[in-house]
Design an enzyme around this catalytic site. Structure first.
Site, short mmCIF file in Angstrom:
data_model
loop_
_atom_site.label_atom_id
_atom_site.label_comp_id
_atom_site.label_asym_id
_atom_site.label_seq_id
_atom_site.Cartn_x
_atom_site.Cartn_y
_atom_site.Cartn_z
CG HIS A 135 9.21 -24.75 12.32
ND1 HIS A 135 9.31 -24.56 13.68
CD2 HIS A 135 10.29 -25.51 11.98
CE1 HIS A 135 10.39 -25.17 14.14
NE2 HIS A 135 11.01 -25.74 13.12
CB CYS A 137 0.52 -2.39 4.66
SG CYS A 137 0.37 -3.34 6.18
CG ASP A 158 -0.44 0.31 2.52
OD1 ASP A 158 0.80 0.48 2.63
OD2 ASP A 158 -1.21 0.40 3.50
CB THR A 201 2.20 -2.34 10.72
OG1 THR A 201 0.95 -2.79 10.16
CG2 THR A 201 2.00 -0.98 11.37
CG HIS A 224 7.82 -28.60 11.28
ND1 HIS A 224 7.48 -27.92 12.44
CD2 HIS A 224 9.04 -29.14 11.49
CE1 HIS A 224 8.48 -28.02 13.30
NE2 HIS A 224 9.43 -28.76 12.76
C1 RB5 Z 1 -2.26 2.76 6.35
O1 RB5 Z 1 -2.29 4.03 6.93
C2 RB5 Z 1 -1.85 1.72 7.38
O2 RB5 Z 1 -2.90 1.49 8.25
C3 RB5 Z 1 -1.42 0.46 6.71
O3 RB5 Z 1 -0.33 0.71 5.88
C4 RB5 Z 1 -1.00 -0.68 7.61
O4 RB5 Z 1 -0.07 -0.29 8.54
C5 RB5 Z 1 -2.10 -1.43 8.22
O5 RB5 Z 1 -1.94 -2.47 8.88
#
Ligand code: RB5
Length: 148
Positions: A99, A66, A9, A68, A134
């Site tokens: 695993h 993304c 993203d 995180t 596994h």
């Molecule tokens: C987008 O702002 C953010 O929420 C997305 O990139 C991600 O971190 C979501 O899990």
């Protein structure tokens, strides 16, 4: 060499470019599903389109990014056939293959990692699935799709 699919993203554009450059130096064929600008998109859309393309076949594994890595990996794991591991160091990278036989790995473009993401990807690629007990557990993961 193999073929890898990747998507992000808006929260991981530069990390995606860094990973693509790395994979190309390793002679991988890379399918880049976007996005290509920092205009906001919804990470579940990126997960769905990328996992559906992966399921057509021909890819070694996929990489989802993304801010995180959390939202896009949660979404990917709701798609039949996908095992997406959220990686945060070399150990989890190794275990995701050994695993869990993950077919996707996820990272966050806004996360401060203790090792470069490219090193974690390299560790995942050089590790083999351990099979045996596994495999039984991975089969149980996949059977869960039929139960719930
Ligand atoms: C987008 O702002 C953010 O929420 C997305 O990139 C991600 O971190 C979501 O899990």
């Amino acid at each position: 060499m193999g073929k890898i699919i990747i998507a992000s993203d808006h929260g991981a554009i530069s990390l995606k470019s860094e990973i693509i450059d790395f994979l190309k130096t390793k002679k991988f064929d890379v399918k880049d599903m976007g996005v290509y600008s920092e205009d906001a998109v919804d990470y579940p859309d990126m997960a769905v389109v990328t996992c559906n393309e992966f399921k057509k076949g021909g890819y070694d594994f996929g990489i989802l990014l993304c801010g995180t890595g959390i939202g896009i990996s949660i979404t990917a794991n709701k798609i039949k056939g996908i095992r997406c591991a959220l990686i945060h160091d070399l150990f989890t990278s190794e275990m995701a293959k050994a695993h869990n036989d993950a077919n996707f790995i996820a990272f966050g473009g806004r996360v401060q990692y203790s090792v470069p993401v490219t090193q974690m990807i390299e560790k995942f690629m050089e590790t083999k699935f351990a099979g045996d007990r596994h495999l039984r557990r991975v089969n149980k993961i996949m059977d869960t799709e039929k139960l719930c």
